[in-house]
Write a protein that holds these residues in place. Sequence first.
Motif, PDB file in Angstrom:
ATOM      1  N   UNK A 170       6.360   2.877   2.054  1.00 21.50           N
ATOM      2  CA  UNK A 170       6.116   2.737   0.643  1.00 21.50           C
ATOM      3  C   UNK A 170       5.953   4.246  -0.283  1.00 21.50           C
ATOM      4  N   UNK A 171       6.907   4.908  -0.674  1.00 22.75           N
ATOM      5  CA  UNK A 171       6.497   6.422  -0.782  1.00 22.75           C
ATOM      6  C   UNK A 171       7.252   6.501  -2.419  1.00 22.75           C
ATOM      7  N   UNK A 216       0.536  -0.351 -10.766  1.00 19.11           N
ATOM      8  CA  UNK A 216      -0.212   0.127  -9.696  1.00 19.11           C
ATOM      9  C   UNK A 216      -1.574  -0.237  -9.931  1.00 19.11           C
ATOM     10  N   UNK A 217      -2.213  -1.381  -9.135  1.00 25.80           N
ATOM     11  CA  UNK A 217      -3.565  -2.195  -9.403  1.00 25.80           C
ATOM     12  C   UNK A 217      -4.499  -1.109  -9.407  1.00 25.80           C
ATOM     13  N   UNK A 236       0.878  -1.214   0.215  1.00 22.52           N
ATOM     14  CA  UNK A 236       0.047  -0.121   0.093  1.00 22.52           C
ATOM     15  C   UNK A 236       0.769   1.087  -0.056  1.00 22.52           C
ATOM     16  N   UNK A 237       0.402   2.125  -0.922  1.00 21.84           N
ATOM     17  CA  UNK A 237       1.495   3.477  -1.067  1.00 21.84           C
ATOM     18  C   UNK A 237       1.049   4.170   0.128  1.00 21.84           C
ATOM     19  N   UNK A 293       0.643   7.803  -8.570  1.00 19.02           N
ATOM     20  CA  UNK A 293      -0.222   7.117  -7.579  1.00 19.02           C
ATOM     21  C   UNK A 293      -0.850   8.041  -6.676  1.00 19.02           C
ATOM     22  N   UNK A 294      -1.568   7.437  -5.776  1.00 22.01           N
ATOM     23  CA  UNK A 294      -2.407   8.135  -4.613  1.00 22.01           C
ATOM     24  C   UNK A 294      -2.060   7.385  -3.638  1.00 22.01           C
ATOM     25  N   UNK A 295      -1.902   7.951  -2.392  1.00 22.78           N
ATOM     26  CA  UNK A 295      -1.829   7.372  -1.340  1.00 22.78           C
ATOM     27  C   UNK A 295      -2.916   6.586  -0.969  1.00 22.78           C
TER      28      UNK A 295
END
Length: 115
Positions: free
Chosen positions: A69-70, A48-49, A14-15, A79-81
Motif C-alpha cells: 500500500x504505497x 487517513x485515519x 496499513x501504508x 501519509x506516513x509509513x
Amino acid sequence: MQIEVFKSKIHRAKVTQAELHYVGSITLDEALMEGANIIENEKVQIVNVNNGERFETYVIKGERNSGTVCLNGPAARRVQVGDVIIIVSYGIMDAEEAKSHKPRIIFPDSNNKIA
C-alpha cells in the motif's frame, strides 16, 4: 437519473511505503484490489485515519500478495509509513440500480492480507 454511490472499500489498510518522487497514485497489492473489486487506473478516495486527510488519486496494480500500500507523488506528503488508511471507490449508476447495490468491503489484517 444517474447518481454516484459507494462501490467498494478497503477498510483500515496499513501504508507500507510513501514515494514522493514518483508519478502520483496509490500502488495496491493486486489481491487487495481484486478482493475489493477495484481495477487499475480507477479513481479512489483515500481517508487517513491517523491525521484526517482526505484526497483522491488513482490505482496502480502492485505485486500480488505483497501487502503493498504505497502512496506516490504528492499524495506521499499526506501519509506516513504505518498510517492506517481507508480506500473507497464509487460508481455511477441509475437510481433504481443503486437501490439494490451492495458495496464490497474488505478488512485486511495488520500485514494487508485479506482476513
